[in-house]
Write an enzyme that holds these catalytic residues in place. Structure first.
Site, PDB file in Angstrom:
ATOM      1  N   SER A   9      28.102  35.345  29.351  1.00 59.42           N
ATOM      2  CA  SER A   9      26.985  35.131  30.275  1.00 59.42           C
ATOM      3  C   SER A   9      25.655  35.023  29.546  1.00 59.42           C
ATOM      4  O   SER A   9      24.623  34.762  30.151  1.00 59.42           O
ATOM      5  CB  SER A   9      26.909  36.294  31.262  1.00 59.42           C
ATOM      6  OG  SER A   9      26.589  37.476  30.551  1.00 59.42           O
ATOM      7  N   VAL A  12      24.397  41.068  26.552  1.00 55.04           N
ATOM      8  CA  VAL A  12      24.989  41.859  25.460  1.00 55.04           C
ATOM      9  C   VAL A  12      26.417  42.306  25.795  1.00 55.04           C
ATOM     10  O   VAL A  12      27.277  42.377  24.912  1.00 55.04           O
ATOM     11  CB  VAL A  12      24.079  43.065  25.097  1.00 55.04           C
ATOM     12  CG1 VAL A  12      24.014  44.088  26.232  1.00 55.04           C
ATOM     13  CG2 VAL A  12      24.562  43.742  23.812  1.00 55.04           C
ATOM     14  N   CYS A 100      30.659  36.963  44.232  1.00 49.73           N
ATOM     15  CA  CYS A 100      30.700  36.123  43.042  1.00 49.73           C
ATOM     16  C   CYS A 100      31.921  36.487  42.188  1.00 49.73           C
ATOM     17  O   CYS A 100      32.594  35.615  41.646  1.00 49.73           O
ATOM     18  CB  CYS A 100      29.417  36.304  42.250  1.00 49.73           C
ATOM     19  SG  CYS A 100      29.338  35.267  40.802  1.00 49.73           S
ATOM     20  N   GLY A 124      32.417  41.226  30.697  1.00 45.95           N
ATOM     21  CA  GLY A 124      31.693  42.387  30.163  1.00 45.95           C
ATOM     22  C   GLY A 124      31.440  43.447  31.210  1.00 45.95           C
ATOM     23  O   GLY A 124      30.395  44.088  31.200  1.00 45.95           O
ATOM     24  N   CYS A 200      23.805  37.145  40.799  1.00 44.95           N
ATOM     25  CA  CYS A 200      24.859  36.848  39.840  1.00 44.95           C
ATOM     26  C   CYS A 200      24.746  35.417  39.296  1.00 44.95           C
ATOM     27  O   CYS A 200      24.949  34.456  40.020  1.00 44.95           O
ATOM     28  CB  CYS A 200      26.172  37.047  40.589  1.00 44.95           C
ATOM     29  SG  CYS A 200      27.569  36.338  39.828  1.00 44.95           S
TER      30      CYS A 200
END
Length: 395
Positions: A9, A12, A100, A124, A200
């Site tokens: 995305s 991190v 989402c 993540g 999102c």
């Protein structure tokens, strides 16, 4: 070597997820989802998705993994944005992040990944998966992330066994500072990047402006309701049976403009949600006003003073069978069964003691303590210990 496609995305968390999978010997491919084209409603001038996709690409380059972008904006508009507008129009407050995950990341995206020969997709998210055997059948458990401040299991409350079987959550055992440290040690460009706050994958969006594209502003009145008139409505009564009591406690309170005093004007009841304090622009009250109910048909917002106003609280809620979802299908209740659980009605809310009562048309969730701002359209998620077993849309 199993192939994993990571939803990179540009943050991190997904960067470190990709790094860890590579360390574990998987063949890793990074895929960035572009879900939005319309920059007219994003707050900042920068184009957030462009920045994010560049960061994702640089992380993939650093890790030496293939990278590509997929444009899912058409599906996103159809399945998320249109649904949101529709819910707001009905006076409900949807949760785009949960949707989402269900509709885009773990459906459209998952299918693309599988068509590219992936064995798994990975994200993540701060949550964990555990696979056990129940009566000779493989069952996947969705567990809270190890980091109590970041646990994101709530956002995945609509996932199915099939979706979980194809999913990996590489950072679920870590806490956020450990994730940042891994990113710094490996010189990933996202190491110190702030967590995204926006819808999102859209970036930062001003919700009223976003909604105004479809739902036109319409002036209406803000009415203040006194605590005493709410308490009168909630007067204790006796019930013939438990189901009647649950039905009564799960009901939305309705108000009439004659029950309170008009204290201001608003630009559309559908822009407001229960429990909201900001944006009312009404001053001069000893305690701040909170939205206790909205009436989109009459275009009236009902408010009450202070966060302890009785109009904010309810002991139970109802989820219809159509809106009920079991992550653990083997634990699904049948009519007349009940189950003690821990539950939450919004992300980050501390878990609350509750009992589920299954009836013919759906399920009642009764809380030990009355809950503030139970909001139609949001998701209630229920847990046994650290495992999320199911969820539903609050009706």
């Amino acid at each position: 070597m199993k192939r994993v496609i990571v939803g990179l995305s540009g943050g991190v968390d997904s960067s470190v997820a990709a790094y860890l999978l590579k360390q574990q010997g998987y063949e890793v491919i990074g895929l960035f989802m572009k879900n939005w084209h319309d920059d007219s409603v994003t707050i900042s001038n920068e184009c957030p998705w462009l920045e994010d996709s560049n960061d994702a690409m640089m992380v993939a380059e650093k890790l030496g993994i293939p990278f590509q972008t997929v444009d899912l904006s058409e599906q996103y508009k159809e399945r998320i944005v249109d649904y949101m507008f529709n819910e707001y129009e009905r006076g409900r407050t949807p949760n785009p992040d949960v949707l989402c995950n269900r509709e885009i990341k773990f459906d459209v995206f998952l299918k693309i990944a599988l068509s590219l020969g992936a064995d798994y997709v990975a994200t993540g998210h701060y949550c964990r998966k555990e696979t056990i055997e129940v009566q000779g059948k493989e069952v996947h458990r969705l567990l809270a992330g190890k980091d109590p401040n970041k646990d994101q299991s709530y956002f995945l409350c609509q996932l199915s066994q099939e979706q979980l079987s194809k999913t990996l959550f590489p950072i679920g055992e870590l806490i956020k500072p450990e994730v940042r440290k891994i990113a710094q040690e490996n010189e990933l460009i996202t190491a110190d990047k702030k967590d995204s706050q926006g819808l999102c994958f859209i970036g930062k969006v001003r919700l009223p402006e976003f909604l105004q594209q479809k739902l036109k502003p319409k002036e209406g009145q803000i009415v203040e309701i006194d605590s005493s008139s709410v308490l009168k409505k909630k007067e204790l009564r006796s019930f013939d049976n438990k189901i009647d009591e649950l039905a009564y406690n799960a009901q939305r309170l309705t108000y009439n403009i004659t029950e309170g005093k008009v204290v201001g004007k608003h630009q559309g009841a559908h822009y407001f949600t229960k429990g909201q304090r900001k944006g009312l622009a009404v001053g001069g009250t000893p305690e701040p006003l909170f939205v206790i109910e909205t009436d989109v048909d009459q275009n009236i917002i009902y408010t009450g003073q202070g966060k302890d106003h009785p109009g904010l609280f309810r002991k139970a809620l109802f989820v219809s069978n159509e809106e009920l979802h079991w992550v653990r299908e083997d634990l699904a209740l049948i009519a007349d069964q009940k189950l003690e659980v821990m539950a939450r009605i919004r992300y980050r809310q501390p878990l609350q003691k509750a009992t589920l009562y299954q009836v013919d048309g759906g399920m009642y969730v009764e809380f030990d303590q009355a809950q503030s701002a139970i909001t139609e359209g949001q998701f209630v998620a229920f847990y046994l210990g650290e495992e999320l077993i199911g969820s539903g849309v609050i009706g």
